[in-house]
Design an enzyme around this catalytic site. Structure first.
Site, short mmCIF file in Angstrom:
data_model
loop_
_atom_site.label_atom_id
_atom_site.label_comp_id
_atom_site.label_asym_id
_atom_site.label_seq_id
_atom_site.Cartn_x
_atom_site.Cartn_y
_atom_site.Cartn_z
N LYS A 114 54.00 -14.66 37.33
CA LYS A 114 54.13 -15.07 38.79
C LYS A 114 54.11 -16.20 38.96
O LYS A 114 52.15 -16.58 38.74
CB LYS A 114 53.44 -14.32 39.31
CG LYS A 114 54.01 -13.76 40.43
CD LYS A 114 53.32 -13.20 41.98
CE LYS A 114 52.81 -14.28 42.86
NZ LYS A 114 52.19 -14.29 43.93
N GLY B 241 49.44 -14.15 53.03
CA GLY B 241 48.03 -13.06 53.71
C GLY B 241 48.56 -13.14 55.09
O GLY B 241 47.31 -12.34 55.79
N ALA C 149 54.92 -12.39 49.58
CA ALA C 149 54.40 -12.86 50.55
C ALA C 149 54.51 -12.67 52.07
O ALA C 149 55.88 -13.08 52.31
CB ALA C 149 53.22 -14.01 49.94
N GLY C 150 53.39 -12.02 52.53
CA GLY C 150 53.85 -12.01 54.26
C GLY C 150 54.26 -11.18 54.96
O GLY C 150 54.09 -10.80 56.36
N ASN D 151 50.15 -7.67 48.45
CA ASN D 151 48.67 -7.30 47.97
C ASN D 151 48.61 -7.30 48.99
O ASN D 151 47.35 -6.28 49.78
CB ASN D 151 48.93 -8.42 47.24
CG ASN D 151 47.05 -8.22 46.46
OD1 ASN D 151 46.22 -7.52 47.24
ND2 ASN D 151 46.50 -9.41 45.91
N THR D 152 47.58 -8.32 50.15
CA THR D 152 47.37 -8.09 51.18
C THR D 152 47.19 -7.14 52.13
O THR D 152 46.93 -6.57 52.69
CB THR D 152 47.28 -9.19 52.47
OG1 THR D 152 46.51 -10.23 51.28
CG2 THR D 152 45.58 -9.46 53.91
#
Lengths: 78, 268
Positions: free
Chosen positions: B103, B164, B197-198, B219-220
């Site tokens: 990635k 994040g 992301a986001g 992830n986050t």
């Protein structure tokens, strides 16, 4: 001193930089260094002086005074 | 597409992904919690980062908590701000011997963590030539997506919003255009598009999938939730629901009402 080195080469420590920290090691190869540090060779990668050392070469790859060694593995990340 | 979603496999460069939810392994309260969240998410691919071995052994090893028979490892180049660094981390990640996938991140700015797309394109080209399966983390820019695919990327991973941030899919129209732009470039299988992301909550993941994206990477959104294991489960269901909804074909939007019940037979 030279006389001592010839007779007892294993007594002589070599100064390396491992993961950014100066370190005195007995190891003469990458594999021996990993053993000395207690790092399992399984999922690690090693660079010596910014060049990757392939796993199959760990046993034969010689280390010399002043070498910069990086030992990396995987940590949590996104 | 199978209605139950079971046979709806995602295949990228011959690698079969049974889940369309990809999960990051950072920022959990503990490695036990991470392992439980991965289990609850139903994922089969997890991202990891390449970092110096902790020679003092203050922390436990991540891989003790990841069953390599169950999960594919996707090393990232997070934290790299130059092409050189990204190449170095990618090569080290592959040398660790668990994956040819990467990635690819070339970050352009600390505050936004937006990608430096010019560096990203260069790094993609180099790594693809070296045989890597490159998944570049990119902006929601259709032209750059096209350029990345042409440079040898195996898929594109446009951001929904900054890493994040939990802001969701900020520009769904661009994601839609990316899907249309890249699709003809890898016929007949199409170019996978993975929103990365986001994604902050389940509805964000569902929106990405309803747009027609092939997968979502989170992830986050999971690790930072009050209950990461419950959120992992929520994301799993959202991705499945979004995918099914996309396949089912939604109704078109209309400004005015259309009655659901017949007008015939009403009492006068």
């Amino acid at each position: 001193m030279r006389f001592l080195i010839l007779i007892f080469p294993k007594w002589v420590h070599m100064r390396l930089k491992v993961n950014g920290e100066p370190m005195d090691c007995m190891a003469e190869t990458v594999q021996a260094l990993l053993q000395e540090l207690g790092v399992k060779a399984q999922a690690v990668a090693v660079e010596v002086n910014f060049s990757i050392v392939s796993k199959k070469d760990f046993g034969a790859f010689p280390l010399k005074e002043g070498d910069q060694v990086e030992i990396v593995n995987f940590v949590g990340g996104g | 597409m199978e209605k139950d979603g079971q046979k709806d496999k995602l295949i990228i460069k011959g690698i079969e992904f049974s889940s369309r939810l990809w999960v990051g392994t950072g920022k959990y309260g503990s490695l036990e919690e991470m392992a439980q969240a991965l289990e609850a998410s139903g994922t089969d691919v997890v991202t990891v980062s390449v970092r110096r071995v902790d020679l003092k052994r203050t922390a436990e090893s991540l891989l003790n908590y990841i069953d390599l028979k169950k999960y594919k490892i996707l090393p990232n180049t997070a934290g790299c701000y130059t092409v050189e660094d990204a190449l170095r981390y990618a090569r080290l990640g592959r040398e660790a011997g668990l994956s040819d996938m990467v990635k690819l991140e070339v970050i352009g700015d600390e505050k936004t963590l937006f990608p430096d797309v010019i560096g990203l394109l260069q790094a993609t080209e180099t790594l693809a030539k070296e045989g890597f399966i490159v998944f570049p983390y990119t902006n929601d820019d259709p032209i750059m997506a096209k350029r990345l695919i042409d440079a040898g990327a195996a898929c594109v991973m446009p951001l929904g919003a900054p890493i994040g941030s939990g802001l969701g899919i900020r520009n769904p129209y661009n994601i839609k255009i990316i899907l249309e732009t890249v699709a003809p470039r890898c016929a007949p299988l199409g170019c996978p598009v993975v929103v990365d992301a986001g994604v902050g909550t389940a509805s964000d993941a569902a929106i990405a999938m309803e747009l027609g994206c092939d997968a979502v990477l989170i992830n986050t959104g999971i690790a930072g939730a009050k209950d990461p294991v419950a959120m992992a489960s929520a994301m799993k269901h959202a991705v499945l629901a979004g995918r099914l909804s996309w396949g089912a074909g939604r109704i078109s939007k209309k400004l005015y009402a259309t009655a659901s019940s017949p007008l015939e037979g009403m009492l006068l």
